[in-house]
Design a protein around this motif. Structure first.
Motif, PDB file in Angstrom:
ATOM      1  N   ARG A 275      -0.475  -8.048   2.142  1.00 18.29           N
ATOM      2  CA  ARG A 275      -0.108  -6.696   2.252  1.00 18.29           C
ATOM      3  C   ARG A 275       1.348  -6.383   2.602  1.00 18.29           C
ATOM      4  NH1 ARG A 275      -3.319  -3.225   6.470  1.00 18.29           N
ATOM      5  NH2 ARG A 275      -1.996  -4.596   7.764  1.00 18.29           N
ATOM      6  N   ALA A 276       1.541  -7.345   3.413  1.00 14.58           N
ATOM      7  CA  ALA A 276       3.254  -7.303   3.710  1.00 14.58           C
ATOM      8  C   ALA A 276       4.132  -7.599   2.442  1.00 14.58           C
ATOM      9  CB  ALA A 276       3.623  -7.986   5.033  1.00 14.58           C
ATOM     10  N   GLU A 278       3.192  -7.893  -0.764  1.00 15.65           N
ATOM     11  CA  GLU A 278       3.165  -6.782  -1.939  1.00 15.65           C
ATOM     12  C   GLU A 278       3.978  -5.224  -1.539  1.00 15.65           C
ATOM     13  OE1 GLU A 278      -0.884  -6.265  -2.350  1.00 15.65           O
ATOM     14  OE2 GLU A 278      -0.995  -8.044  -3.624  1.00 15.65           O
ATOM     15  N   SER A 279       4.107  -5.170  -0.290  1.00 13.51           N
ATOM     16  CA  SER A 279       4.724  -3.913   0.302  1.00 13.51           C
ATOM     17  C   SER A 279       6.370  -4.395   0.612  1.00 13.51           C
ATOM     18  CB  SER A 279       4.012  -2.899   1.219  1.00 13.51           C
ATOM     19  OG  SER A 279       3.668  -3.872   2.444  1.00 13.51           O
ATOM     20  N   GLN A 280       6.484  -5.414   0.452  1.00 11.82           N
ATOM     21  CA  GLN A 280       8.022  -5.864   0.272  1.00 11.82           C
ATOM     22  C   GLN A 280       8.375  -5.972   2.059  1.00 11.82           C
ATOM     23  OE1 GLN A 280       9.959  -4.008  -2.793  1.00 11.82           O
ATOM     24  NE2 GLN A 280       8.681  -4.951  -3.948  1.00 11.82           N
ATOM     25  N   GLN A 281       7.598  -5.934   3.044  1.00  6.94           N
ATOM     26  CA  GLN A 281       7.729  -6.184   4.407  1.00  6.94           C
ATOM     27  C   GLN A 281       8.166  -7.551   4.778  1.00  6.94           C
ATOM     28  OE1 GLN A 281       7.692  -3.129   6.298  1.00  6.94           O
ATOM     29  NE2 GLN A 281       7.149  -2.353   4.066  1.00  6.94           N
ATOM     30  N   ALA A 284       4.667  -8.648   9.249  1.00  5.45           N
ATOM     31  CA  ALA A 284       3.198  -8.197   8.602  1.00  5.45           C
ATOM     32  C   ALA A 284       2.726  -7.232   9.707  1.00  5.45           C
ATOM     33  CB  ALA A 284       2.160  -9.379   8.292  1.00  5.45           C
ATOM     34  N   TRP A 287      -3.797  -6.439  11.106  1.00 10.58           N
ATOM     35  CA  TRP A 287      -4.920  -6.263  10.210  1.00 10.58           C
ATOM     36  C   TRP A 287      -6.168  -5.734  11.119  1.00 10.58           C
ATOM     37  CZ3 TRP A 287      -4.989  -6.439   4.788  1.00 10.58           C
ATOM     38  CH2 TRP A 287      -6.059  -6.114   4.177  1.00 10.58           C
ATOM     39  N   ARG A 313       8.653 -15.860  -0.554  1.00  7.90           N
ATOM     40  CA  ARG A 313       9.941 -15.258  -1.476  1.00  7.90           C
ATOM     41  C   ARG A 313      10.885 -16.190  -1.892  1.00  7.90           C
ATOM     42  NH1 ARG A 313       9.239 -10.267   2.587  1.00  7.90           N
ATOM     43  NH2 ARG A 313       7.657  -9.431   1.577  1.00  7.90           N
TER      44      ARG A 313
END
Ligand SMILES: Cc1ncc(COP(=O)(O)O)c(C=O)c1O
Length: 378
Positions: A275-276, A278-281, A284, A287, A313
């Motif tokens: 999730r992090a 994909e949302s470019q955080q 994280a 959850w 990344r």
């Protein structure tokens, strides 16, 4: 002589080596930094080739001073097995790093050999850890080998056989009505009250050093060429962070050709890193209501989240979630190829299939899947 310093993986602050745990300024994990300029890569490559098996033969890149001996049970030197599974993946060269063949049946042996070695050399005689099972068994075995005691905090829903395995090595176990983060809280409390050394994921710097040897072995076995990609089942992320560290260290020593994209796989019921990513955080978020049968991946919040996400990344890789059915089916598929894969190992094959379908893994590429534990550990 091997020497290293410690620095914070986030703020970069230097920290004295003796008794180090987390960064005193920001509370983030510490990383060991070796004086790579003082090492001759070619010389190391030849020296490593002449030594017997096991992960400590890379001792120049390990936290061990000359004359010191590690606490070892023969961990490491696990096979890299070429598998063919299904026509749909025939375009890839798939290799499985079979970590189930370690002394207690999982890759946790490497990290705990590293942590228990360093702490024992500093005089520690009592350890504590929160565990989904495999890290607990590994700590129990290595503490026993060091003549020390081990206290484990384990969720109540961990299968009974897993707990029995830890008891076999003489560990004391407290069952906890909660997930691994609650176990972590109790382990920290126990450490504060009793002085036991806490070897929880990334709360000390040397589990990473043990785990990084997986990637050292892979690159050495591939004749010092980096695989195109690795797929790693990610909970706390120690092995993924360690793999990235290895690639950087070997790069600085001029010992690796090419580059590797790192991919994390998590369960759809607990995917904070995905999730992090994909949302470019960079960090994280926790959850909530984590739920997956892959207990090793049921980690709602990882202390080293930013190190995992940076590695994904910077390497040009990614993160992907697969559901428990896909993991289980893929573990069975690996079984039919002769590999006793735990569900976390199955997750890597399920992820590779999805990444290939998305075009992120491409025909002709060499892809390493980490089977992090043996089927029998469950
Ligand atoms: C079998 C298995 N695979 C993967 C993991 C996750 O490992 P890491 O903490 O290095 O992400 C664990 C952790 O408990 C595990 O037991």
């Amino acid at each position: 002589m091997t020497d290293w310093r410690l620095e914070c993986g986030d703020c970069g602050e230097g920290v004295p080596v003796e008794g180090a745990t987390l960064c005193p300024s920001c509370g983030k994990p510490l990383l060991a930094r070796y004086d790579l300029d003082a090492l001759d890569g070619e010389h190391l490559r030849r020296a490593w080739a002449t030594r017997r098996g096991g992960m400590w033969r890379y001792r120049e890149l390990m936290p061990l001073h000359d004359g010191e001996s590690p606490v070892t049970l023969g961990e490491g030197s696990t096979p890299l097995l070429e598998v063919s599974v299904g026509e749909d993946l025939a375009g890839l060269r798939l290799l499985v790093k079979d970590e189930g063949q370690n002394p207690t049946g999982s890759f946790k042996d490497r990290g705990l050999s590293g942590a228990v070695t360093r702490a024992s050399l500093e005089g520690v005689r009592q350890f504590v850890i929160p565990t989904a099972g495999n890290a607990g068994a590994a700590l129990a075995a290595y503490a026993a080998a060091a003549g020390a005691s081990a206290q484990l905090f384990m969720p109540t829903d961990t299968p009974e056989g897993v707990a029995r395995r830890c008891e076999h090595y003489g560990a004391n176990i407290d069952r906890v009505d909660g997930l691994i983060d609650e176990c972590g809280r109790l382990a920290a409390e126990f450490g504060d009250e009793t002085g036991a050394f806490n070897v929880s994921t990334l709360k000390e710097p040397y589990r990473i050093e043990g785990k990084k040897t997986m990637m050292l072995e892979i690159v050495e076995e591939l004749d010092w060429k980096a695989p195109d990609a690795i797929v790693y089942p990610t909970g706390g992320g120690t092995g993924l962070i360690g793999s990235w560290k290895t690639l950087q260290e070997l790069g600085a020593l001029g010992l690796v050709e090419g580059s590797t994209r790192l991919y994390s796989v998590q369960g759809t019921g607990c995917a904070p890193i995905v999730r992090a990513f994909e949302s470019q955080q960079r960090y994280a978020a926790k959850w909530e209501d984590a739920d997956t049968e892959a207990f090793g991946l049921r980690v709602p919040g990882a202390l080293g989240d930013f190190l995992i996400l940076d590695a994904l990344r910077e390497s040009g890789g990614g993160a992907i979630a697969v559901d428990d059915h896909a993991m289980t089916d893929a573990a069975l598929e690996l079984g039919r190829a002769g590999i006793g894969a735990a569900i976390e190992g199955g997750a890597t094959l399920a992820a590779a299939r999805e990444l290939y379908a998305r075009g992120e893994l491409r025909d002709g590429e060499t892809v390493v899947l980490f089977n992090t534990a043996h089927l029998l550990t469950y």
